[in-house]
Design a protein around this motif. Structure first.
Motif, mmCIF file in Angstrom:
data_model
loop_
_atom_site.group_PDB
_atom_site.id
_atom_site.type_symbol
_atom_site.label_atom_id
_atom_site.label_comp_id
_atom_site.label_asym_id
_atom_site.label_seq_id
_atom_site.Cartn_x
_atom_site.Cartn_y
_atom_site.Cartn_z
ATOM 1 N N SER A 6 0.792 -1.215 0.000
ATOM 2 C CA SER A 6 0.000 0.000 0.000
ATOM 3 C C SER A 6 0.834 1.280 0.000
ATOM 4 O O SER A 6 0.308 2.333 -0.308
ATOM 5 C CB SER A 6 -0.959 -0.001 1.191
ATOM 6 O OG SER A 6 -0.218 -0.112 2.395
ATOM 7 N N THR A 7 2.099 1.187 0.341
ATOM 8 C CA THR A 7 2.928 2.387 0.371
ATOM 9 C C THR A 7 4.248 2.118 -0.352
ATOM 10 O O THR A 7 4.681 0.964 -0.466
ATOM 11 C CB THR A 7 3.259 2.799 1.823
ATOM 12 O OG1 THR A 7 4.097 1.791 2.393
ATOM 13 C CG2 THR A 7 2.002 2.984 2.662
ATOM 14 N N ALA A 11 6.500 -1.406 -0.462
ATOM 15 C CA ALA A 11 6.961 -1.999 -1.725
ATOM 16 C C ALA A 11 8.484 -2.104 -1.738
ATOM 17 O O ALA A 11 9.045 -3.109 -2.169
ATOM 18 C CB ALA A 11 6.466 -1.171 -2.905
ATOM 19 N N SER A 12 9.162 -1.100 -1.257
ATOM 20 C CA SER A 12 10.624 -1.108 -1.201
ATOM 21 C C SER A 12 11.133 -2.202 -0.272
ATOM 22 O O SER A 12 12.094 -2.909 -0.587
ATOM 23 C CB SER A 12 11.136 0.263 -0.738
ATOM 24 O OG SER A 12 12.528 0.241 -0.620
ATOM 25 N N ARG A 13 10.476 -2.373 0.859
ATOM 26 C CA ARG A 13 10.871 -3.403 1.817
ATOM 27 C C ARG A 13 10.748 -4.790 1.190
ATOM 28 O O ARG A 13 11.645 -5.620 1.290
ATOM 29 C CB ARG A 13 10.014 -3.310 3.081
ATOM 30 C CG ARG A 13 10.445 -4.271 4.188
ATOM 31 C CD ARG A 13 9.521 -4.192 5.397
ATOM 32 N NE ARG A 13 8.169 -4.649 5.107
ATOM 33 C CZ ARG A 13 7.829 -5.940 4.977
ATOM 34 N NH1 ARG A 13 8.726 -6.888 5.114
ATOM 35 N NH2 ARG A 13 6.585 -6.279 4.718
ATOM 36 N N VAL A 14 9.643 -5.045 0.511
ATOM 37 C CA VAL A 14 9.436 -6.340 -0.138
ATOM 38 C C VAL A 14 10.471 -6.535 -1.236
ATOM 39 O O VAL A 14 11.063 -7.606 -1.372
ATOM 40 C CB VAL A 14 7.998 -6.457 -0.686
ATOM 41 C CG1 VAL A 14 7.848 -7.673 -1.578
ATOM 42 C CG2 VAL A 14 7.010 -6.499 0.468
ATOM 43 N N HIS A 15 10.719 -5.494 -2.011
ATOM 44 C CA HIS A 15 11.710 -5.585 -3.086
ATOM 45 C C HIS A 15 13.103 -5.898 -2.540
ATOM 46 O O HIS A 15 13.839 -6.688 -3.128
ATOM 47 C CB HIS A 15 11.730 -4.274 -3.888
ATOM 48 C CG HIS A 15 12.713 -4.284 -5.005
ATOM 49 N ND1 HIS A 15 12.503 -4.985 -6.171
ATOM 50 C CD2 HIS A 15 13.925 -3.696 -5.121
ATOM 51 C CE1 HIS A 15 13.549 -4.823 -6.968
ATOM 52 N NE2 HIS A 15 14.419 -4.049 -6.355
ATOM 53 N N ARG A 16 13.470 -5.311 -1.419
ATOM 54 C CA ARG A 16 14.790 -5.572 -0.819
ATOM 55 C C ARG A 16 14.889 -6.992 -0.282
ATOM 56 O O ARG A 16 15.960 -7.589 -0.283
ATOM 57 C CB ARG A 16 15.064 -4.574 0.305
ATOM 58 C CG ARG A 16 15.379 -3.188 -0.180
ATOM 59 C CD ARG A 16 15.900 -2.283 0.951
ATOM 60 N NE ARG A 16 15.253 -2.484 2.233
ATOM 61 C CZ ARG A 16 14.159 -1.838 2.649
ATOM 62 N NH1 ARG A 16 13.572 -0.952 1.881
ATOM 63 N NH2 ARG A 16 13.658 -2.080 3.844
ATOM 64 N N ARG A 17 13.792 -7.546 0.181
ATOM 65 C CA ARG A 17 13.811 -8.901 0.745
ATOM 66 C C ARG A 17 13.887 -9.985 -0.327
ATOM 67 O O ARG A 17 14.352 -11.084 -0.068
ATOM 68 C CB ARG A 17 12.567 -9.142 1.594
ATOM 69 C CG ARG A 17 12.644 -8.470 2.927
ATOM 70 C CD ARG A 17 11.433 -8.838 3.724
ATOM 71 N NE ARG A 17 11.661 -8.561 5.126
ATOM 72 C CZ ARG A 17 10.788 -8.815 6.058
ATOM 73 N NH1 ARG A 17 9.629 -9.362 5.754
ATOM 74 N NH2 ARG A 17 11.063 -8.532 7.311
#
Length: 126
Positions: A6-7, A11-17
């Motif tokens: 949603s933010t 999205a950045s956190r998921v992409h980094r993981r």
């Protein structure tokens, strides 16, 4: 805004993981089929491409030309690739696949999908 991505921060956190979650799988695939992770990455980079010079392979694998030559050496020794003169410039050498050995595909196929019973055990959908 609901659940999920949603933010931009989420999205950045998921992409980094994602790389942290997928790297162990790549290393396990490499271990299962023999070549090291770098060699398997080079092999998988060569597969869909036309034959590549060590420099172009290096660019696609994010290695410099020297380090990109080592996986080619090892893949050549193991019978996965061969070196040939570049038809466009005979001063250059290219690495080309000698065909993808069945044992690599077998090693990288999930165990459940290798079983002849796996498709027969799945009930038909209506």
């Amino acid at each position: 805004m609901g659940e999920g991505l949603s933010t931009p921060t989420e999205a950045s956190r998921v992409h980094r993981r994602y790389p942290s979650a997928s790297m162990p799988h790549g290393h396990a695939d490499a271990k299962a089929c023999g070549p090291g992770a770098t060699d398997l990455h080079a092999l998988n980079t060569l597969e869909p491409a036309d034959p590549l010079t060590p420099g172009k392979l290096g660019t696609r694998t994010e290695l410099t030309t020297g380090p990109a030559t080592r996986p080619i050496d090892r893949l050549e020794q193991s019978g996965h690739v061969r070196r040939a003169a570049d038809p466009a410039d005979r001063r250059k050498v290219i690495a080309e696949l000698i065909g993808r050995p069945a044992e690599l595909d077998e090693a990288m196929t999930p165990p459940a999908s290798r079983s002849p019973r796996s498709s027969a055990a799945t009930p038909p959908t209506s």
